[in-house]
Design a protein around this motif. Structure first.
Motif, PDB file in Angstrom:
ATOM      1  N   VAL A   1     -23.287  30.023  20.878  1.00 51.58           N
ATOM      2  CA  VAL A   1     -23.200  28.733  21.560  1.00 51.58           C
ATOM      3  C   VAL A   1     -23.496  27.624  20.558  1.00 51.58           C
ATOM      4  CG1 VAL A   1     -24.234  27.277  23.344  1.00 51.58           C
ATOM      5  CG2 VAL A   1     -23.848  29.707  23.791  1.00 51.58           C
ATOM      6  N   ALA A   2     -22.648  26.578  20.566  1.00 52.40           N
ATOM      7  CA  ALA A   2     -22.843  25.457  19.650  1.00 52.40           C
ATOM      8  C   ALA A   2     -24.218  24.835  19.859  1.00 52.40           C
ATOM      9  CB  ALA A   2     -21.751  24.421  19.868  1.00 52.40           C
ATOM     10  N   ARG A   3     -24.849  24.501  18.747  1.00 52.01           N
ATOM     11  CA  ARG A   3     -26.213  23.967  18.817  1.00 52.01           C
ATOM     12  C   ARG A   3     -26.328  22.782  17.853  1.00 52.01           C
ATOM     13  NH1 ARG A   3     -31.511  27.863  18.085  1.00 52.01           N
ATOM     14  NH2 ARG A   3     -32.873  26.782  19.554  1.00 52.01           N
ATOM     15  N   ARG A   4     -26.549  21.613  18.405  1.00 50.61           N
ATOM     16  CA  ARG A   4     -26.692  20.403  17.606  1.00 50.61           C
ATOM     17  C   ARG A   4     -28.064  19.804  17.897  1.00 50.61           C
ATOM     18  NH1 ARG A   4     -24.247  16.602  14.597  1.00 50.61           N
ATOM     19  NH2 ARG A   4     -24.448  14.395  15.184  1.00 50.61           N
ATOM     20  N   VAL A   5     -28.891  19.668  16.862  1.00 50.27           N
ATOM     21  CA  VAL A   5     -30.304  19.320  17.054  1.00 50.27           C
ATOM     22  C   VAL A   5     -30.697  18.145  16.170  1.00 50.27           C
ATOM     23  CG1 VAL A   5     -32.668  20.161  16.979  1.00 50.27           C
ATOM     24  CG2 VAL A   5     -30.809  21.757  17.499  1.00 50.27           C
ATOM     25  N   PRO A   6     -31.155  17.038  16.776  1.00 49.53           N
ATOM     26  CA  PRO A   6     -31.712  15.943  15.978  1.00 49.53           C
ATOM     27  C   PRO A   6     -33.141  16.287  15.555  1.00 49.53           C
ATOM     28  CG  PRO A   6     -31.774  15.372  18.305  1.00 49.53           C
ATOM     29  CD  PRO A   6     -31.126  16.727  18.217  1.00 49.53           C
ATOM     30  N   LEU A   7     -33.437  16.127  14.297  1.00 48.35           N
ATOM     31  CA  LEU A   7     -34.742  16.534  13.770  1.00 48.35           C
ATOM     32  C   LEU A   7     -35.707  15.367  13.698  1.00 48.35           C
ATOM     33  CD1 LEU A   7     -33.489  18.786  10.819  1.00 48.35           C
ATOM     34  CD2 LEU A   7     -34.286  19.540  13.082  1.00 48.35           C
ATOM     35  N   TRP A   8     -36.978  15.650  13.968  1.00 43.44           N
ATOM     36  CA  TRP A   8     -38.016  14.659  13.756  1.00 43.44           C
ATOM     37  C   TRP A   8     -38.163  14.393  12.249  1.00 43.44           C
ATOM     38  CZ3 TRP A   8     -42.308  17.739  16.792  1.00 43.44           C
ATOM     39  CH2 TRP A   8     -42.017  17.729  18.154  1.00 43.44           C
ATOM     40  N   PRO A   9     -38.641  13.203  11.877  1.00 38.70           N
ATOM     41  CA  PRO A   9     -38.932  12.948  10.450  1.00 38.70           C
ATOM     42  C   PRO A   9     -39.911  13.966   9.875  1.00 38.70           C
ATOM     43  CG  PRO A   9     -38.970  10.905  11.696  1.00 38.70           C
ATOM     44  CD  PRO A   9     -38.849  12.005  12.700  1.00 38.70           C
ATOM     45  N   GLU A  10     -40.893  14.378  10.688  1.00 35.91           N
ATOM     46  CA  GLU A  10     -41.871  15.371  10.225  1.00 35.91           C
ATOM     47  C   GLU A  10     -41.201  16.707   9.924  1.00 35.91           C
ATOM     48  OE1 GLU A  10     -43.986  12.560  13.121  1.00 35.91           O
ATOM     49  OE2 GLU A  10     -42.051  13.628  13.014  1.00 35.91           O
ATOM     50  N   THR A  11     -40.196  17.053  10.733  1.00 39.27           N
ATOM     51  CA  THR A  11     -39.498  18.324  10.541  1.00 39.27           C
ATOM     52  C   THR A  11     -38.609  18.269   9.305  1.00 39.27           C
ATOM     53  OG1 THR A  11     -39.489  18.571  12.950  1.00 39.27           O
ATOM     54  CG2 THR A  11     -38.108  20.081  11.690  1.00 39.27           C
ATOM     55  N   VAL A  12     -37.914  17.147   9.106  1.00 42.91           N
ATOM     56  CA  VAL A  12     -37.069  16.986   7.917  1.00 42.91           C
ATOM     57  C   VAL A  12     -37.919  17.105   6.649  1.00 42.91           C
ATOM     58  CG1 VAL A  12     -35.609  15.394   6.620  1.00 42.91           C
ATOM     59  CG2 VAL A  12     -35.359  15.568   9.107  1.00 42.91           C
ATOM     60  N   GLU A  13     -39.067  16.441   6.633  1.00 40.54           N
ATOM     61  CA  GLU A  13     -39.960  16.515   5.472  1.00 40.54           C
ATOM     62  C   GLU A  13     -40.434  17.945   5.238  1.00 40.54           C
ATOM     63  OE1 GLU A  13     -44.225  14.657   3.881  1.00 40.54           O
ATOM     64  OE2 GLU A  13     -43.552  14.306   5.950  1.00 40.54           O
ATOM     65  N   ALA A  14     -40.795  18.646   6.308  1.00 44.65           N
ATOM     66  CA  ALA A  14     -41.276  20.029   6.177  1.00 44.65           C
ATOM     67  C   ALA A  14     -40.173  20.942   5.664  1.00 44.65           C
ATOM     68  CB  ALA A  14     -41.805  20.519   7.517  1.00 44.65           C
ATOM     69  N   LEU A  15     -38.944  20.736   6.127  1.00 43.79           N
ATOM     70  CA  LEU A  15     -37.819  21.555   5.658  1.00 43.79           C
ATOM     71  C   LEU A  15     -37.516  21.280   4.186  1.00 43.79           C
ATOM     72  CD1 LEU A  15     -35.481  21.286   8.783  1.00 43.79           C
ATOM     73  CD2 LEU A  15     -36.555  23.373   7.913  1.00 43.79           C
ATOM     74  N   ARG A  16     -37.600  20.025   3.782  1.00 40.69           N
ATOM     75  CA  ARG A  16     -37.402  19.696   2.358  1.00 40.69           C
ATOM     76  C   ARG A  16     -38.440  20.407   1.491  1.00 40.69           C
ATOM     77  NH1 ARG A  16     -33.885  15.654   1.094  1.00 40.69           N
ATOM     78  NH2 ARG A  16     -33.275  14.168   2.753  1.00 40.69           N
ATOM     79  N   ASN A  17     -39.677  20.392   1.941  1.00 41.58           N
ATOM     80  CA  ASN A  17     -40.747  21.044   1.181  1.00 41.58           C
ATOM     81  C   ASN A  17     -40.513  22.547   1.084  1.00 41.58           C
ATOM     82  OD1 ASN A  17     -42.053  18.580   0.841  1.00 41.58           O
ATOM     83  ND2 ASN A  17     -43.372  18.857   2.629  1.00 41.58           N
ATOM     84  N   ALA A  18     -40.062  23.155   2.176  1.00 47.87           N
ATOM     85  CA  ALA A  18     -39.767  24.591   2.153  1.00 47.87           C
ATOM     86  C   ALA A  18     -38.626  24.891   1.198  1.00 47.87           C
ATOM     87  CB  ALA A  18     -39.417  25.074   3.565  1.00 47.87           C
TER      88      ALA A  18
END
Length: 364
Positions: A231-248
């Motif tokens: 199923v298609a999944r489109r998710v807007p990310l919180w700024p905190e989540t974007v920062e955490a993903l960049r760090n990972a």
């Protein structure tokens, strides 16, 4: 042609696969068995005298059927692995060389008793359903002349027992304070995974198999079909989540296409046939470090937390879209709906963000 001593059947091995034929006592010279072997060499499916089919043969036919569906894209790998595991479970309890038409209700009763000792009622019910499907496949595929008699005991646990089990498990979501407690003790990888769980309803498999390719860091969106449901999944990310993903991503050691890699250089996927991944076990030390019991609640409870809090936005369609839920076959609205607007999706995740962080910002 040789004799398989454990079963008393004529057998032959070809390309690593063992084929079984008639009982030696019924075919002492191996004449019928040889004819059946020649049928295999000619590309035809042989049938034993009397229509006998061993449990192992039935499992092989079933898994060949599931493999074809997997190759066609009609089945995901995790589900295929679960079916394989179901075959392993039934052959651990019932002699795999036993003809299916000789399996008795008492065999299924013993099988259920063994499963009940190993698994809780939810997992027990799932395995019973899978095993019943295995034998029902045999009849539908024309491999068995009659339906298997499961007896009176080989049934899924009653709904009342499942309700009691859920009640005993207690709370299956996290409070805002508990999530902050987890985030405070989490390392770089786990901070990102926890945020994905609580802000987007990502489950164990979702984070284990997440790749950089589906993340648009410039816009702060994840956009891809969920592997489990397609199923298609489109998710807007919180700024905190974007920062955490960049760090990972910045600390990724390489060697895996998946974003999250553990301390020993292994990602969280698993090649085992249980359909599980390594998230469940790896999350226990995170819980312990944050002061929670290692049992009772797991990573998937973050997905339950998102569902519970996101529904407060009043837009259940947007919540389901972010969760990647499979719509019901009877849900005509879902069939006709082509998309959910980005504004609705953002309002959904913002509702959860306010729940988690608003109290904190109000005191600043």
């Amino acid at each position: 042609m040789s004799v398989h001593k454990a079963s008393g059947l004529w057998c032959r091995v070809r390309k690593g696969k063992r084929y079984y034929f008639e009982r030696v006592v019924d075919d002492p010279e191996g004449t019928k068995s040889l004819d059946q072997w020649l049928e295999i060499l000619a590309g035809r499916e042989p049938k034993r005298s009397g229509g006998d089919l061993s449990l192992k043969d039935l499992c092989n036919h079933w898994m060949d059927h599931k493999k074809a569906k997997l190759d066609a894209g009609d089945l995901v790998q995790d589900t295929y692995n679960e079916y394989f595991h179901a075959c392993e479970l039934v052959m651990e309890s019932i002699n795999k060389e036993l003809e299916v038409d000789r399996i008795q209700p008492s065999d299924f009763s013993r099988l259920r008793a063994k499963l009940a000792k190993r698994f809780g009622p939810v997992t027990l019910g799932k395995h019973i359903g899978q095993i019943r499907s295995l034998f029902n496949f045999g009849k539908k595929a024309g491999l068995l002349e009659r339906e298997v008699n499961f007896g009176l005991d080989f049934e899924k646990p009653a709904a009342k027992r499942l309700r009691k089990q859920r009640a005993l498990r207690g709370q299956q979501d996290f409070t805002a304070a508990e999530i902050k407690q987890l985030l405070a003790k989490a390392n770089t990888n786990w901070r990102a995974m926890i945020l994905l769980g609580v802000q987007a309803g990502f489950g164990n498999r979702d984070v284990a198999e997440l790749t950089e390719a589906v993340i648009d860091f410039s816009t702060g969106w994840i956009d891809y079909p969920r592997e489990k449901t397609a199923v298609a999944r489109r998710v807007p990310l919180w700024p905190e989540t974007v920062e955490a993903l960049r760090n990972a991503l910045n600390q990724h050691p390489g060697g895996s296409k998946y974003l999250f890699v553990g301390d020993r250089g292994r990602d969280y996927t698993s090649e085992k046939h249980t359909g599980n991944n390594r998230i469940t076990g790896a999350f226990k030390p995170v819980l312990k470090a944050a002061g929670f019991p290692e049992t009772g609640r797991g990573f998937y409870c973050l997905r339950r937390t998102f569902q519970t809090q996101a529904e407060e936005c009043g837009d259940l369609v947007a919540v389901k879209s972010i969760m990647g839920h499979t719509p019901s076959e009877n849900d005509m609205s879902a069939r006709y709906r082509q998309r959910v607007s980005d504004q609705r999706l953002k309002r959904c995740v913002d509702t959860v963000h306010d729940w988690l962080f608003k109290q904190e910002s109000d005191h600043e």
